[in-house]
Design an enzyme around this catalytic site. Structure first.
Site, PDB file in Angstrom:
ATOM      1  N   ASP A  73       0.839  -1.203   0.000  1.00 37.24           N
ATOM      2  CA  ASP A  73       0.000   0.000   0.000  1.00 37.24           C
ATOM      3  C   ASP A  73       0.876   1.255   0.000  1.00 37.24           C
ATOM      4  O   ASP A  73       1.871   1.313   0.710  1.00 37.24           O
ATOM      5  CB  ASP A  73      -0.920   0.028   1.226  1.00 37.24           C
ATOM      6  CG  ASP A  73      -2.024   1.057   1.029  1.00 37.24           C
ATOM      7  OD1 ASP A  73      -3.017   0.737   0.345  1.00 37.24           O
ATOM      8  OD2 ASP A  73      -1.864   2.198   1.506  1.00 37.24           O
TER       9      ASP A  73
HETATM   10  C1  LIG Z   1       3.084   8.457  -5.629  1.00 39.82           C
HETATM   11  C2  LIG Z   1       2.824   7.447  -6.712  1.00 39.82           C
HETATM   12  C3  LIG Z   1       1.840   6.479  -6.580  1.00 39.82           C
HETATM   13  N1  LIG Z   1       1.589   5.576  -7.575  1.00 39.82           N
HETATM   14  C4  LIG Z   1       0.537   4.540  -7.425  1.00 39.82           C
HETATM   15  C5  LIG Z   1       1.030   3.232  -6.796  1.00 39.82           C
HETATM   16  C6  LIG Z   1      -0.251   2.577  -6.370  1.00 39.82           C
HETATM   17  O1  LIG Z   1      -0.741   1.769  -7.440  1.00 39.82           O
HETATM   18  C7  LIG Z   1      -1.217   3.752  -6.138  1.00 39.82           C
HETATM   19  C8  LIG Z   1      -1.586   3.852  -4.673  1.00 39.82           C
HETATM   20  O2  LIG Z   1      -2.687   3.058  -4.408  1.00 39.82           O
HETATM   21  P1  LIG Z   1      -2.706   1.750  -3.496  1.00 39.82           P
HETATM   22  O3  LIG Z   1      -4.002   1.782  -2.742  1.00 39.82           O
HETATM   23  O4  LIG Z   1      -1.426   1.620  -2.726  1.00 39.82           O
HETATM   24  O5  LIG Z   1      -2.715   0.524  -4.536  1.00 39.82           O
HETATM   25  P2  LIG Z   1      -3.734   0.161  -5.719  1.00 39.82           P
HETATM   26  O6  LIG Z   1      -5.148   0.373  -5.292  1.00 39.82           O
HETATM   27  O7  LIG Z   1      -3.273   0.831  -6.980  1.00 39.82           O
HETATM   28  O8  LIG Z   1      -3.491  -1.407  -5.902  1.00 39.82           O
HETATM   29  P3  LIG Z   1      -3.738  -2.611  -4.857  1.00 39.82           P
HETATM   30  O9  LIG Z   1      -4.396  -2.063  -3.625  1.00 39.82           O
HETATM   31  O10 LIG Z   1      -4.608  -3.609  -5.559  1.00 39.82           O
HETATM   32  O11 LIG Z   1      -2.356  -3.168  -4.593  1.00 39.82           O
HETATM   33  O12 LIG Z   1      -0.524   4.923  -6.566  1.00 39.82           O
HETATM   34  C9  LIG Z   1       2.308   5.622  -8.757  1.00 39.82           C
HETATM   35  O13 LIG Z   1       2.076   4.816  -9.673  1.00 39.82           O
HETATM   36  N2  LIG Z   1       3.294   6.567  -8.903  1.00 39.82           N
HETATM   37  C10 LIG Z   1       3.590   7.487  -7.935  1.00 39.82           C
HETATM   38  O14 LIG Z   1       4.510   8.313  -8.127  1.00 39.82           O
END
Ligand SMILES: Cc1cn([C@H]2C[C@H](O)[C@@H](COP(=O)(O)OP(=O)(O)OP(=O)(O)O)O2)c(=O)[nH]c1=O
Length: 196
Positions: A73
């Site tokens: 997360d």
């Molecule tokens: C800050 C940042 C976040 N992110 C993304 C990563 C995560 O996918 C998302 C944060 O949400 P999360 O809730 O961590 O994850 P998710 O819902 O995408 O997937 P799952 O719960 O099924 O594992 O933001 C980027 O891709 N690049 C960035 O620079």
């Protein structure tokens, strides 16, 4: 036999785990996870664990024997405020307005559950990366939102996409910002001889 199950719907996490040569299956948690924690490290580890546990409960003891289930997360934290994924363009705008011209921290928590001989081992970790964002004009923020990139990402940006144009520097693990601190994950998998 694939020994790792990634409990994530995030395409970035799949790409990063593939990048370091881990063979895995994907099973996605379908519930909305809620944390009771107060500190960022605590929150991301708890949410990562809930995702991994959701998947673990869908499998029989036999199916999960010898396997690692990995949840993760990511949140963005600025001035003690936690930014998750924006719920709309207006929220994305206010998040980006707050992040531009300043520094903030990105936390990714991981939880790895290893099932062996009917027992469960659990390793939880949280990694922090500091990110310095250059000043952005309102026009730049609007154009970035129009690109569609912010909506499924914590803090309303993706360092790996167009937003790279505004990242002055970071302190810490780049992959942690994208959503999976692969160095940290690899060390955990290695401990259980999953990488061999
Ligand atoms: C800050 C940042 C976040 N992110 C993304 C990563 C995560 O996918 C998302 C944060 O949400 P999360 O809730 O961590 O994850 P998710 O819902 O995408 O997937 P799952 O719960 O099924 O594992 O933001 C980027 O891709 N690049 C960035 O620079």
């Amino acid at each position: 036999m694939k020994r790792v199950i990634l409990a994530s719907a995030s395409p970035r996490r799949r790409e990063l785990l593939t990048q370091i040569g881990i063979d895995f299956d994907v099973m996605v948690s379908e519930q909305e996870e809620v944390s009771h924690g107060t500190e960022p490290e605590e929150i991301v580890q708890e949410l990562a664990l809930l995702k991994a546990e959701y998947v673990a409960e869908k499998l029989t003891e036999e199916e999960r024997e010898g396997k690692v289930i990995l949840g993760a997360d990511t949140i963005v934290v600025q001035d003690g405020k936690i930014l998750g994924k924006p719920r709309g363009e207006a929220e994305a705008f206010s998040m980006l307005q707050g992040l531009q011209g300043r520094e903030h921290a990105v936390y990714t928590g991981t939880a790895a559950l290893y099932f062996t001989r009917g027992k469960r081992e659990c390793v939880k970790k949280a990694v922090r990366t500091k990110v310095y964002v250059h000043a952005m004009t309102e026009k730049e923020i609007r154009a970035y939102i129009a690109s569609g990139e912010p909506m499924d990402k914590a803090g309303a940006y993706g360092i790996q996409g167009k937003f790279a144009a505004f990242i002055e520097r970071i302190e810490g693990d780049y992959y942690n910002v994208v959503g999976l601190p692969v160095f940290s994950v690899y060390q955990t998998l290695k401990k259980w001889h999953i990488t061999e």
